[in-house]
Design a protein around this motif. Structure first.
Motif, PDB file in Angstrom:
ATOM      1  N   PHE A  83      -4.254  14.798  16.779  1.00 30.91           N
ATOM      2  CA  PHE A  83      -4.338  13.365  16.867  1.00 30.91           C
ATOM      3  C   PHE A  83      -4.689  12.560  15.542  1.00 30.91           C
ATOM      4  CE2 PHE A  83      -4.750  14.666  21.111  1.00 30.91           C
ATOM      5  CZ  PHE A  83      -3.943  13.917  21.972  1.00 30.91           C
ATOM      6  N   ALA A  84      -3.996  11.590  15.357  1.00 32.70           N
ATOM      7  CA  ALA A  84      -4.259  10.634  14.116  1.00 32.70           C
ATOM      8  C   ALA A  84      -3.676   9.402  14.612  1.00 32.70           C
ATOM      9  CB  ALA A  84      -3.449  11.063  12.911  1.00 32.70           C
ATOM     10  N   THR A  85      -4.184   8.414  13.815  1.00 40.15           N
ATOM     11  CA  THR A  85      -3.939   7.065  14.288  1.00 40.15           C
ATOM     12  C   THR A  85      -3.147   6.205  13.164  1.00 40.15           C
ATOM     13  OG1 THR A  85      -5.879   5.881  13.371  1.00 40.15           O
ATOM     14  CG2 THR A  85      -6.130   6.846  15.625  1.00 40.15           C
ATOM     15  N   THR A  86      -2.490   5.126  13.536  1.00 43.24           N
ATOM     16  CA  THR A  86      -1.885   4.320  12.609  1.00 43.24           C
ATOM     17  C   THR A  86      -2.590   3.289  11.843  1.00 43.24           C
ATOM     18  OG1 THR A  86      -1.133   2.812  14.570  1.00 43.24           O
ATOM     19  CG2 THR A  86       0.372   4.439  13.886  1.00 43.24           C
ATOM     20  N   GLY A  87      -4.050   3.209  12.147  1.00 46.69           N
ATOM     21  CA  GLY A  87      -4.874   2.352  11.579  1.00 46.69           C
ATOM     22  C   GLY A  87      -5.109   1.169  12.477  1.00 46.69           C
ATOM     23  N   ALA A  88      -6.379   0.445  12.107  1.00 48.05           N
ATOM     24  CA  ALA A  88      -6.331  -0.791  12.838  1.00 48.05           C
ATOM     25  C   ALA A  88      -5.604  -1.963  12.648  1.00 48.05           C
ATOM     26  CB  ALA A  88      -7.887  -1.046  12.455  1.00 48.05           C
ATOM     27  N   VAL A  89      -5.829  -2.934  13.296  1.00 49.09           N
ATOM     28  CA  VAL A  89      -4.860  -4.131  13.091  1.00 49.09           C
ATOM     29  C   VAL A  89      -5.164  -4.491  11.580  1.00 49.09           C
ATOM     30  CG1 VAL A  89      -4.291  -6.226  13.959  1.00 49.09           C
ATOM     31  CG2 VAL A  89      -5.071  -4.914  15.677  1.00 49.09           C
ATOM     32  N   GLY A  90      -4.120  -4.887  10.954  1.00 48.55           N
ATOM     33  CA  GLY A  90      -3.805  -5.277   9.784  1.00 48.55           C
ATOM     34  C   GLY A  90      -4.052  -4.140   8.571  1.00 48.55           C
ATOM     35  N   GLU A  91      -4.358  -2.962   9.103  1.00 55.50           N
ATOM     36  CA  GLU A  91      -4.651  -1.885   7.879  1.00 55.50           C
ATOM     37  C   GLU A  91      -3.406  -1.191   7.503  1.00 55.50           C
ATOM     38  OE1 GLU A  91      -7.652   1.866   7.712  1.00 55.50           O
ATOM     39  OE2 GLU A  91      -7.354   0.959   9.542  1.00 55.50           O
TER      40      GLU A  91
END
Length: 258
Positions: free
Chosen positions: A212-220
């Motif tokens: 898993f990886a993430t697209t980043g927090a809001v505004g990141e």
């Protein structure tokens, strides 16, 4: 017809106004008239030889892939259906096979992709209407109507599984070490979305556990989706999947190997 294609035109003859165009005959027939659809000046259809064709002038040109042709060989021809629609300048030919498998052809990129709704194999849309005055596209399936838009982040409330599979990233006989995979895509959405990576080291027969990886927090917005220390392989095929309700704008995929 089932065996040949002929082009006729209105010649104005008072006895019979239609005349066949000389030389505009092809020895390719149509497998099912319900697969005939139009994109601008071109006609698309499934041929009797289990290929999808798109006409260029009077000449049918095959546009299907070997995978789609294999599905057509094993299909029931009476169940084949297709339709076309346009959105944001792109035209799509949507072909459903055996009422459980849907492919879509984007004429702008000349690429095919799969479409399905939830756990079914096919897309729930059976046809579409372009409302040119507003730019909207209305799809229909059974007794229901749906708005079709690239801005829709769910499929009638169901999560959309967006999946991309790469070509093999090693074409030599030597083993490689995969140090890092980076997916260049837009991030910083209203939610921090998960993106999973799976690697096949046996030509797509089996897949490793999800990473898993993430697209980043809001505004990141500058966050990079990446995975590291991915082991060794003689060749590797990558599968990237997300089911979260976010726009998908992928710029590229980068791999560091040695």
């Amino acid at each position: 017809g089932e065996r040949t294609i002929e082009t006729w035109y209105d010649s104005g003859d008072p006895d019979f106004p239609f005349t066949r165009v000389s030389g505009a005959v092809s020895d390719i027939g149509c497998a099912n008239h319900k697969t005939i659809a139009k994109i601008q000046t071109s006609i698309l259809f499934v041929g009797i030889d289990n290929k999808v064709y798109m006409t260029n002038g009077y000449t049918p040109i095959a546009i299907s892939t070997p995978s789609i042709e294999l599905s057509l060989i094993d299909s029931t021809r009476e169940l084949l259906t297709a339709f076309t629609y346009t959105e944001n300048g792109s035209w799509f030919y949507v072909l459903t096979i055996d009422d459980n498998l849907t492919y879509s052809y984007d004429s702008s990129t000349a690429q095919w992709h799969r479409r399905s709704t939830a756990s079914t194999g096919k897309w729930l849309i059976n046809g579409a209407i372009n409302i040119y005055e507003s730019g909207n596209v209305v799809g229909y399936g059974e007794k229901n109507y749906y708005s079709i838009s690239i801005n829709n982040l769910t499929d009638n409330g169901e999560r959309i599984r967006r999946e991309a599979i790469s070509l093999p990233i090693n074409k030599t006989v030597n083993r490689i070490r995969v140090h890092e995979i980076q997916l260049d895509m837009e991030g910083g959405f209203d939610i921090e979305a998960d993106v999973t990576l799976e690697i096949s080291r046996d030509n797509g027969k089996t897949w490793d556990n999800k990473m898993f990886a993430t697209t980043g927090a809001v505004g990141e917005y500058r966050r990079r989706v990446k995975w590291q220390r991915l082991g060794q392989a003689r060749d590797a095929i990558l599968r990237i999947v997300t089911t979260d309700a976010i726009p998908i704008r992928i710029l590229g995929l980068w791999a560091r190997i040695s």
